[in-house]
Design a protein around this motif. Structure first.
Motif, PDB file in Angstrom:
ATOM      1  N   GLY A  92       0.780  -1.228   0.000  1.00 29.86           N
ATOM      2  CA  GLY A  92       0.000   0.000   0.000  1.00 29.86           C
ATOM      3  C   GLY A  92       0.814   1.280   0.000  1.00 29.86           C
ATOM      4  N   ALA A  93       2.027   1.239   0.544  1.00 31.49           N
ATOM      5  CA  ALA A  93       2.862   2.441   0.539  1.00 31.49           C
ATOM      6  C   ALA A  93       3.315   2.800  -0.873  1.00 31.49           C
ATOM      7  CB  ALA A  93       4.080   2.229   1.432  1.00 31.49           C
ATOM      8  N   ASN A  94       3.406   1.796  -1.740  1.00 32.56           N
ATOM      9  CA  ASN A  94       3.892   2.014  -3.099  1.00 32.56           C
ATOM     10  C   ASN A  94       2.804   2.020  -4.160  1.00 32.56           C
ATOM     11  OD1 ASN A  94       6.588   2.052  -2.171  1.00 32.56           O
ATOM     12  ND2 ASN A  94       6.596  -0.182  -2.155  1.00 32.56           N
ATOM     13  N   ARG A  95       1.752   1.231  -3.934  1.00 28.69           N
ATOM     14  CA  ARG A  95       0.679   1.167  -4.934  1.00 28.69           C
ATOM     15  C   ARG A  95      -0.627   0.719  -4.291  1.00 28.69           C
ATOM     16  NH1 ARG A  95       3.199  -4.040  -7.975  1.00 28.69           N
ATOM     17  NH2 ARG A  95       3.285  -5.270  -6.111  1.00 28.69           N
ATOM     18  N   LYS A  96      -1.703   1.256  -4.797  1.00 27.99           N
ATOM     19  CA  LYS A  96      -3.031   0.887  -4.321  1.00 27.99           C
ATOM     20  C   LYS A  96      -3.608  -0.197  -5.218  1.00 27.99           C
ATOM     21  CE  LYS A  96      -5.219   4.350  -7.089  1.00 27.99           C
ATOM     22  NZ  LYS A  96      -6.221   5.332  -7.272  1.00 27.99           N
ATOM     23  N   GLU A 142     -11.326   0.862  -3.855  1.00 31.39           N
ATOM     24  CA  GLU A 142      -9.886   1.113  -3.777  1.00 31.39           C
ATOM     25  C   GLU A 142      -9.370   0.660  -2.419  1.00 31.39           C
ATOM     26  OE1 GLU A 142      -8.108   4.948  -5.238  1.00 31.39           O
ATOM     27  OE2 GLU A 142      -7.843   5.228  -3.072  1.00 31.39           O
ATOM     28  N   LEU A 143      -8.226  -0.008  -2.412  1.00 28.36           N
ATOM     29  CA  LEU A 143      -7.584  -0.418  -1.166  1.00 28.36           C
ATOM     30  C   LEU A 143      -6.153   0.087  -1.186  1.00 28.36           C
ATOM     31  CD1 LEU A 143      -7.542  -1.971   1.513  1.00 28.36           C
ATOM     32  CD2 LEU A 143      -6.917  -4.019   0.207  1.00 28.36           C
ATOM     33  N   LYS A 144      -5.874   1.068  -0.307  1.00 20.48           N
ATOM     34  CA  LYS A 144      -4.503   1.576  -0.216  1.00 20.48           C
ATOM     35  C   LYS A 144      -3.706   0.698   0.733  1.00 20.48           C
ATOM     36  CE  LYS A 144      -5.609   6.230  -1.542  1.00 20.48           C
ATOM     37  NZ  LYS A 144      -5.758   7.626  -1.177  1.00 20.48           N
TER      38      LYS A 144
END
Length: 78
Positions: A20-24, A67-69
């Motif tokens: 999640g820090a790099n892509r959702k 969306e899931l971050k």
């Protein structure tokens, strides 16, 4: 990663995206056994998220989290 806990007429689904820090993740589709017509959703660092395509079938409940971050919780109840 997903974890589902349930007791009585309630269920809680935890969804975790390690990247999640790099892509959702866009459009997470979920199917849970059982009928849960009521729901609430919470997401980390966000507000106003609604589940899409929510449907309660005779044997299961389905929905899409748009969306899931990093982390989300979905509470389901009867």
């Amino acid at each position: 990663v997903a974890r589902l806990t349930a007791e009585g007429g309630k269920a809680r689904l935890h969804l975790l995206n390690y990247a999640g820090a790099n892509r959702k993740v866009d459009g997470v589709r979920v199917r849970v056994l059982g009928q849960y017509p009521k729901h609430q959703v919470w997401v980390a660092a966000g507000a106003g998220v609604e589940l899409l395509d929510y449907s309660v079938e005779p044997d299961a409940t389905e929905f899409t989290l748009p969306e899931l971050k990093t982390y989300a919780i979905v509470d389901l109840s009867r």
